[in-house]
Design an enzyme around this catalytic site. Structure first.
Site, PDB file in Angstrom:
ATOM      1  N   PHE A  73       0.818  -1.202   0.000  1.00  0.00           N
ATOM      2  CA  PHE A  73       0.000   0.000   0.000  1.00  0.00           C
ATOM      3  C   PHE A  73       0.859   1.263   0.000  1.00  0.00           C
ATOM      4  O   PHE A  73       1.836   1.347   0.728  1.00  0.00           O
ATOM      5  CB  PHE A  73      -0.870   0.045   1.263  1.00  0.00           C
ATOM      6  CG  PHE A  73      -1.633  -1.213   1.539  1.00  0.00           C
ATOM      7  CD1 PHE A  73      -2.940  -1.345   1.119  1.00  0.00           C
ATOM      8  CD2 PHE A  73      -1.044  -2.269   2.215  1.00  0.00           C
ATOM      9  CE1 PHE A  73      -3.659  -2.512   1.367  1.00  0.00           C
ATOM     10  CE2 PHE A  73      -1.746  -3.438   2.473  1.00  0.00           C
ATOM     11  CZ  PHE A  73      -3.060  -3.557   2.044  1.00  0.00           C
ATOM     12  N   CYS A  74       0.433   2.229  -0.792  1.00  0.00           N
ATOM     13  CA  CYS A  74       0.967   3.589  -0.706  1.00  0.00           C
ATOM     14  C   CYS A  74      -0.199   4.516  -1.051  1.00  0.00           C
ATOM     15  O   CYS A  74      -1.351   4.081  -1.056  1.00  0.00           O
ATOM     16  CB  CYS A  74       2.203   3.801  -1.585  1.00  0.00           C
ATOM     17  SG  CYS A  74       1.944   3.755  -3.366  1.00  0.00           S
ATOM     18  N   GLY A  75       0.066   5.766  -1.343  1.00  0.00           N
ATOM     19  CA  GLY A  75      -1.026   6.695  -1.624  1.00  0.00           C
ATOM     20  C   GLY A  75      -1.866   6.291  -2.819  1.00  0.00           C
ATOM     21  O   GLY A  75      -3.088   6.239  -2.753  1.00  0.00           O
TER      22      GLY A  75
END
Length: 189
Positions: A73-75
């Site tokens: 997960f990231c932005g």
């Protein structure tokens, strides 16, 4: 290797994907999953570990055969996915819905799935994670009887791809496989 069959999963997030990852991890742990988290442990920690470095770290654990699958997960889900994909043997996909998730596994044997904390609501993320963990490669039963053979051929050639050999061969695949090589995967109509 830690496998989904044994309810073992790798996760990793930067600060932008942290809250989504936490919601999904809580759900999975309540269902008996053992989670190994190699991302940040505090979204407010400074200096912030960058998404691509977390992607490299998670990708390397897939490359080294320590885990069968991972959620990252990231932005946007894109940056961490691109970084993880630099590791050999990683087939990462960034998804936004359940249908994409199922097809990514059934047709492309994705071993890392990324989501964006800016765009994915926690409940949808949980549903995507469930679909990811409950779907198998070549597990679809599609109207096109060659579906599984077609995708197994593609994944094998992707896994075996070496750019320098491809370049030396005039940007062509030497000795390409055929669907007949995979006729055991043809679906019954």
């Amino acid at each position: 290797m830690k496998t989904i069959k044994n309810k073992e999963l790798l996760v990793a997030a930067d600060f932008s994907g942290f809250d989504l990852k936490e919601a999904i991890v809580k759900h999975l742990e309540n269902k008996g999953w053992k989670i190994t988290d190699v991302g940040i442990i505090d979204k407010n920690e400074e200096p912030r570990e960058m998404f691509h470095r977390i992607g490299f770290k998670a990708g390397s654990l897939i490359s080294e055969g320590e885990f069968e699958r991972a959620l990252i997960f990231c932005g946007t889900g894109v940056g961490i996915q691109l970084a993880a994909s630099k590791c050999p043997g990683v087939r990462a996909a960034n998804v936004n819905n359940i249908s994409e998730t199922i097809r990514a596994i059934e047709g492309n044997d994705v071993n890392m799935l990324s989501m964006g904390g800016f765009y994915t609501a926690p409940q949808l993320g949980i549903e995507i994670a469930e679909a990811y963990l409950n779907t198998e490669f070549c597990g679809g039963n599609y109207e096109w009887k060659y579906f599984n053979a077609f995708h197994k051929l593609a994944v094998d050639e992707i896994n075996e791809f070496e750019y320098e050999k491809y370049k030396a061969a005039g940007f062509k695949i030497e000795n390409p496989k055929t669907l007949e090589d995979y006729d055991y995967l043809y679906l019954e109509n």
